[in-house]
Design a protein around this motif. Sequence first.
Motif, PDB file in Angstrom:
ATOM      1  N   MET A 184       0.807  -1.202   0.000  1.00 35.49           N
ATOM      2  CA  MET A 184       0.000   0.000   0.000  1.00 35.49           C
ATOM      3  C   MET A 184       0.851   1.267   0.000  1.00 35.49           C
ATOM      4  O   MET A 184       0.449   2.293  -0.563  1.00 35.49           O
ATOM      5  N   PHE A 185       2.036   1.224   0.628  1.00 42.17           N
ATOM      6  CA  PHE A 185       2.929   2.370   0.563  1.00 42.17           C
ATOM      7  C   PHE A 185       3.295   2.674  -0.885  1.00 42.17           C
ATOM      8  O   PHE A 185       3.233   3.819  -1.330  1.00 42.17           O
ATOM      9  N   TYR A 186       3.697   1.650  -1.624  1.00 39.66           N
ATOM     10  CA  TYR A 186       4.069   1.836  -3.020  1.00 39.66           C
ATOM     11  C   TYR A 186       2.867   2.279  -3.850  1.00 39.66           C
ATOM     12  O   TYR A 186       2.995   3.149  -4.728  1.00 39.66           O
ATOM     13  N   PHE A 187       1.709   1.685  -3.600  1.00 43.61           N
ATOM     14  CA  PHE A 187       0.518   2.059  -4.361  1.00 43.61           C
ATOM     15  C   PHE A 187       0.164   3.521  -4.138  1.00 43.61           C
ATOM     16  O   PHE A 187      -0.125   4.258  -5.101  1.00 43.61           O
ATOM     17  N   ALA A 188       0.169   3.967  -2.899  1.00 40.00           N
ATOM     18  CA  ALA A 188      -0.231   5.347  -2.595  1.00 40.00           C
ATOM     19  C   ALA A 188       0.799   6.353  -3.090  1.00 40.00           C
ATOM     20  O   ALA A 188       0.445   7.387  -3.664  1.00 40.00           O
ATOM     21  N   ILE A 189       2.073   6.047  -2.891  1.00 35.73           N
ATOM     22  CA  ILE A 189       3.098   7.036  -3.228  1.00 35.73           C
ATOM     23  C   ILE A 189       3.361   7.118  -4.714  1.00 35.73           C
ATOM     24  O   ILE A 189       3.956   8.076  -5.199  1.00 35.73           O
ATOM     25  N   SER A 190       2.897   6.123  -5.498  1.00 32.10           N
ATOM     26  CA  SER A 190       3.070   6.186  -6.949  1.00 32.10           C
ATOM     27  C   SER A 190       2.287   7.357  -7.549  1.00 32.10           C
ATOM     28  O   SER A 190       2.629   7.844  -8.624  1.00 32.10           O
ATOM     29  N   LEU A 191       1.261   7.835  -6.859  1.00 28.07           N
ATOM     30  CA  LEU A 191       0.533   9.018  -7.312  1.00 28.07           C
ATOM     31  C   LEU A 191       1.405  10.262  -7.233  1.00 28.07           C
ATOM     32  O   LEU A 191       1.202  11.224  -7.974  1.00 28.07           O
ATOM     33  N   ILE A 192       2.409  10.244  -6.344  1.00 31.84           N
ATOM     34  CA  ILE A 192       3.258  11.408  -6.112  1.00 31.84           C
ATOM     35  C   ILE A 192       4.576  11.303  -6.874  1.00 31.84           C
ATOM     36  O   ILE A 192       5.018  12.256  -7.508  1.00 31.84           O
ATOM     37  N   THR A 193       5.192  10.118  -6.818  1.00 28.61           N
ATOM     38  CA  THR A 193       6.551   9.976  -7.347  1.00 28.61           C
ATOM     39  C   THR A 193       6.590   9.877  -8.858  1.00 28.61           C
ATOM     40  O   THR A 193       7.556  10.317  -9.483  1.00 28.61           O
TER      41      THR A 193
END
Length: 823
Positions: A184-193
Amino acid sequence: MTSSARAVAQKGRAGARRALRAGSGAMAGPHLQQPSFLLATLKADCVNKPFAQRCHDLETVIEELPAKELHGIFPWLVESIFGSLDGIIVGWNLRCLQGRTNPNEYSVALDFLDPSGPMMKLVYKLQAEEYRYDFPVSYLPGPVKASIQEQVLPECSLYHNKVQFPSSGGLGLNLALNPFEYYMFYFAISLITQKNSPATHHVSPSNSAYFILVDTYLKCFLPTEGSVLPPPSSNPGGAIPSPTPRSPAVPFSSYGMHHTSLLKRHIAHQPSVNADPASQEIWRSETLLQIFVEMWLHHYSLEMYQKMQSPHVKESFKPTEEHVLVVRLLVKHLHAFSNSLKPEPLSPSAHSHTASPLEEFKRVVIPRFVQEKLYIFLQHCFGHWPLDASFRAVLEMWLSYLQPWRYAPEKPPQSTEPLPRSVSDKWAAFIQENLLMYTKLFVGFLNRALRTDLVSPKNALMVFRVAKVFAQPNLAEMILKGEQLFLEPELVIPHRQHRLFMSPTLGGSFLSSRSPAVTDASFKVKSHVYSLEGQDFQYKQMFGAEVRNLVLKLAQLICQAQQTAKSISDHSAETMASQSFFSWFRFTPSEVNGSYTGNDLDEIGQDSIKKTDEYLEKALEYLCQIFKLSEAQLTQMMMKCGTAQDENGKKQLPDCIASENGLILTPLGRYQIINGLRRFELQYQGDTELQPIRSYESAALVRLLFRLCSLLNHRFADQMEMLCSREDFVGRLCRYHLTNPQLAQKIRYSPVVRDRTSHNWGPRISLRFLASYRTLISLLMIYFFASWFHIGPVGCTFIILIGYFLYAVIMTFFFEGWKPHEH
């Protein structure tokens, strides 16, 4: 099971066993240290196999291989799907993947990443073995990263017992995350990175695979009906252990109330948390929400936001429109999730025994997890977002948060009259505990609206939307009541206030049927304001005199924008009516002088002009309802701003004052010019033959015709002067078409022209209109159609000359009349 998938599983089982035998208990980071045959095979498949086949093979591998062997490929698989944290590896590019453009990959990706799909099965399989994966602290949001690097534990419980200090010689801090958190960390932060690619600008964010997955995960882990579906277990009757369960001694009501503490020991020596069986039901719900809020909203702290008020501080994080749309989806679902709370039983003792952890979570989800970070996020957007139509995304997200009743399960009563629905009194507690969301952000919107071009339909629509929402019946009264509660003096003992505010029965419950004491309600409002803005905050009343003056200024600009839109509409109508066939052969006044530059309404059309007027008219009506503005105030305001048109019905000049040195712009006049509301009528006052060559003219023809006309004017100057001096119709015809007395008078008395003898004030021939591309195209079309009727070039030219002569006679008759020439 296909042969290729079976081969991958068999070879992978053997290769992975050899690779993992040496260090199966080691911590798995983003990149494995030991080589893995299974990992190498899957990497090769990414290049050689189509997307659907790769997903099918991965599903088979996940089903066939045990967690011990899948443990080694999990970090690579997550990165290959969502992209790398530095944005270099794009992954599956879920933000650009849409069903309309790529339906096959779209459906395969959604099935693979579904909460019940193969990827989540892999997550739960690894979760059962309690594996941990390193996530670099350097990629966390700014305030969290700064806090951990300063060895201060963040308040959010998501980071507790997870900070992994580097070993001797190691680089950087890491979080030790379980598989569900890591995914979930990777899923959520992919919107930003993941950086916006050129293709992203042509994609509708709400139709992308990423947006659909966010909605799917919210509905699965934060359900509005029923409970969270249990994760699939590889062992019959077994359960997936909660990674960091809450202790019974730490109730939901205390979230966000703890002060930060120093991290003085290594993460391995921190005391473990005792298991709470009740937390098994919602640990995934709580973890998902905290990750989404932290990754999407926690980019500004209170201290950082206060520093950002300085114009010299560079902005550290800039949210995108897509980012805001995803946050709005989160806000809307959280309102629906919170509003699905079951009615409380009448007996308090019954409540304590029957309320499930999920119901308690619904009670506090917004005030404890979202409110503070969303407020700071919105404050930043209101202050730093560009003054363009893209602000609509931020606006709608804010309005969605302000209206939880829109997502309540009860349906509005059926009514034959389309009257606005009144806001129920049961939402008074929510409004009071979110007072700054209504009042301070409204003032922030007023300041933005005063700096935007309200003639634009998109900007007019935003003003209309805000005014319509705040004009809902009973809403303004409840906001005013909240302000009165905040401003009333302290009457109760501070420690009693603290005890009541910390009570789980009162904290976060805005649907409670109980009516708290006025003093307790006042304390809640004050606690809300001071916790977000600090004890030294100077509150600006929404219904005070200062804000009322801002509203009057906005009403003044609305009236000006309406008049400007009407002027543009009238100008467009006049331009359309004045166009004729023969006008293609001559310059129109607007072309010669360049005095009119259009607004975006010219390109949009009359329908949008009408829409703009409707939006502004309704917005003004709603503002009058909200702030109780009288007709007399409106009339006085309109007279003060001078919205009456001049005698010709044209656009007024910008607001200015007369001085001995001429006209001086006022601040209002500068605003009108910057936003295109008004402008000075700039006209070319020199010799029309010496104007700069326009883009729609042929430069060679302009120069050639100028030399020809100069030669003819010099050769036949006396003859033209004699014709123009005649008092019959021929003289009037020549004077109208061979002289320009207005221009001659302007140049004759102009202080700029020094040598007046060098100018030819007499009649002259001008053929520059023949250099216009549209004139040339028209002539070619006439010759082309004349050839159909077997008319030769000579005959066609003769017809054109006769037509032009008749046109000249008619123009002379209308503009010169039959009166004799006055010397």
